[in-house]
Design a protein around this motif. Structure first.
Motif, mmCIF file in Angstrom:
data_model
loop_
_atom_site.group_PDB
_atom_site.id
_atom_site.type_symbol
_atom_site.label_atom_id
_atom_site.label_comp_id
_atom_site.label_asym_id
_atom_site.label_seq_id
_atom_site.Cartn_x
_atom_site.Cartn_y
_atom_site.Cartn_z
ATOM 1 N N ASN A 31 118.404 -19.479 17.401
ATOM 2 C CA ASN A 31 119.329 -19.132 16.318
ATOM 3 C C ASN A 31 120.767 -19.363 16.746
ATOM 4 O OD1 ASN A 31 117.413 -16.128 15.558
ATOM 5 N ND2 ASN A 31 116.984 -18.261 15.111
ATOM 6 N N PHE A 33 125.023 -19.367 15.099
ATOM 7 C CA PHE A 33 125.832 -18.805 14.030
ATOM 8 C C PHE A 33 127.278 -19.277 14.157
ATOM 9 C CE2 PHE A 33 122.602 -15.555 13.135
ATOM 10 C CZ PHE A 33 121.942 -15.481 14.352
ATOM 11 N N PHE A 48 124.561 -20.054 9.342
ATOM 12 C CA PHE A 48 123.734 -19.894 10.513
ATOM 13 C C PHE A 48 122.542 -20.836 10.441
ATOM 14 C CE2 PHE A 48 120.174 -17.148 9.043
ATOM 15 C CZ PHE A 48 120.660 -16.768 7.809
ATOM 16 N N TYR A 50 118.542 -21.168 12.018
ATOM 17 C CA TYR A 50 117.492 -20.489 12.774
ATOM 18 C C TYR A 50 116.582 -21.468 13.506
ATOM 19 C CZ TYR A 50 115.312 -21.126 8.173
ATOM 20 O OH TYR A 50 114.891 -21.635 6.982
ATOM 21 N N ARG A 94 121.422 -16.762 19.624
ATOM 22 C CA ARG A 94 120.512 -15.639 19.862
ATOM 23 C C ARG A 94 119.107 -16.199 19.985
ATOM 24 N NH1 ARG A 94 117.135 -12.362 16.901
ATOM 25 N NH2 ARG A 94 117.445 -13.676 15.073
ATOM 26 N N ARG A 96 115.093 -16.134 19.566
ATOM 27 C CA ARG A 96 114.173 -15.613 18.577
ATOM 28 C C ARG A 96 113.541 -14.321 19.083
ATOM 29 N NH1 ARG A 96 111.042 -18.908 14.881
ATOM 30 N NH2 ARG A 96 109.350 -17.720 13.970
ATOM 31 N N GLY A 97 113.530 -13.319 18.252
ATOM 32 C CA GLY A 97 112.885 -12.069 18.618
ATOM 33 C C GLY A 97 113.794 -11.099 19.343
ATOM 34 N N LEU A 98 114.967 -11.532 19.759
ATOM 35 C CA LEU A 98 115.916 -10.641 20.424
ATOM 36 C C LEU A 98 117.088 -10.365 19.493
ATOM 37 C CD1 LEU A 98 115.985 -12.203 24.004
ATOM 38 C CD2 LEU A 98 114.613 -10.294 23.156
#
Lengths: 112, 115
Positions: A31, A33, A48, A50, A94, A96-98
């Motif tokens: 991800n 942004f 953003f 993903y 970021r 994924r999942g955090l």
């Protein structure tokens, strides 16, 4: 140590120019942004992404577009710069999942 | 529509004081509440974060207090130092069930700690 690198710390552009702001992360994060930061307005999300080639509009996408051709790079494009786009631009990534974001140091853009 | 309201906008304390920064939210789907610290010329950096299943979290001199029923959370800095002078942002994000959620930030608080 993880890094988000924004290619320019300071930029001065003329009204009507096409402007590219580049952001590269070395953490294999999915991800990414783009925010702009203005006094009294905080951080506002522009776009953003993903995943590669995927993008979504944030809260203030007007006048901007983005490109993500490779996982590590996320570009913000001002198609025709205007003076009201003078601002600090912050890129973040970021995994994924955090939850936590890692931010770059920002690009201060002045449009004259 | 501002979903996270942060106050005060600026704050000045003496060294050793305990500045408190407050945030309130409306979206009951929010379930992760981080605080970011930003020094001049730098990007924001994650300072501390809390989930709504606890009412308090402490890391060193920094403490988050969380009140789920009031939909408020706050940052306390114990024994503040001039080096804590920075802009602090609260933020929140929902657990959408996927991985594409994004942070919504408050407008920031400029903290000055005088020697």
């Amino acid at each position: 140590d993880v890094k988000v690198t924004q290619s320019s710390r300071y930029l001065v552009k003329r009204t009507g120019e096409k402007v590219f702001l580049e952001c590269v992360q070395d953490m294999d994060h999915e991800n990414m942004f783009w925010y702009r930061q203005d006094p009294g307005l905080g951080l506002r999300l522009i776009y953003f992404s993903y995943d590669v080639k995927m993008k979504e509009k944030g809260d203030i996408p007007e006048g901007y577009s983005v490109s993500r051709e490779k996982k590590e790079r996320f570009s913000l494009i001002l198609e025709s710069a205007s003076t009201n786009q003078t601002s600090m631009y912050l890129c973040a990534s970021r995994n994924r999942g955090l939850y936590g974001y890692t931010f770059g140091s920002g690009t201060r853009l002045t449009v004259v | 529509q501002q979903q996270v309201k942060q106050s005060p906008q600026s704050l000045i304390v003496q060294k050793g004081g305990i500045p408190i920064i407050n945030c309130a939210y409306e979206n009951t789907a929010f379930d992760y509440f981080p605080w970011y610290q930003q020094f001049p010329g730098k990007g924001p950096a994650l300072l501390i974060a809390i989930r709504p299943d606890v009412s308090e979290k402490k890391e060193g001199r920094f403490t988050i207090s969380f009140n789920k029923s009031a939909k408020q959370f706050s940052l306390h800095i114990m024994d503040s130092q001039p080096g804590d002078s920075a802009t602090y942002f609260c933020a929140a994000t929902p657990n959408s069930g996927g991985s594409n959620y994004k942070l919504t930030f408050g407008k920031g608080t400029l903290l000055t700690v005088n020697p």
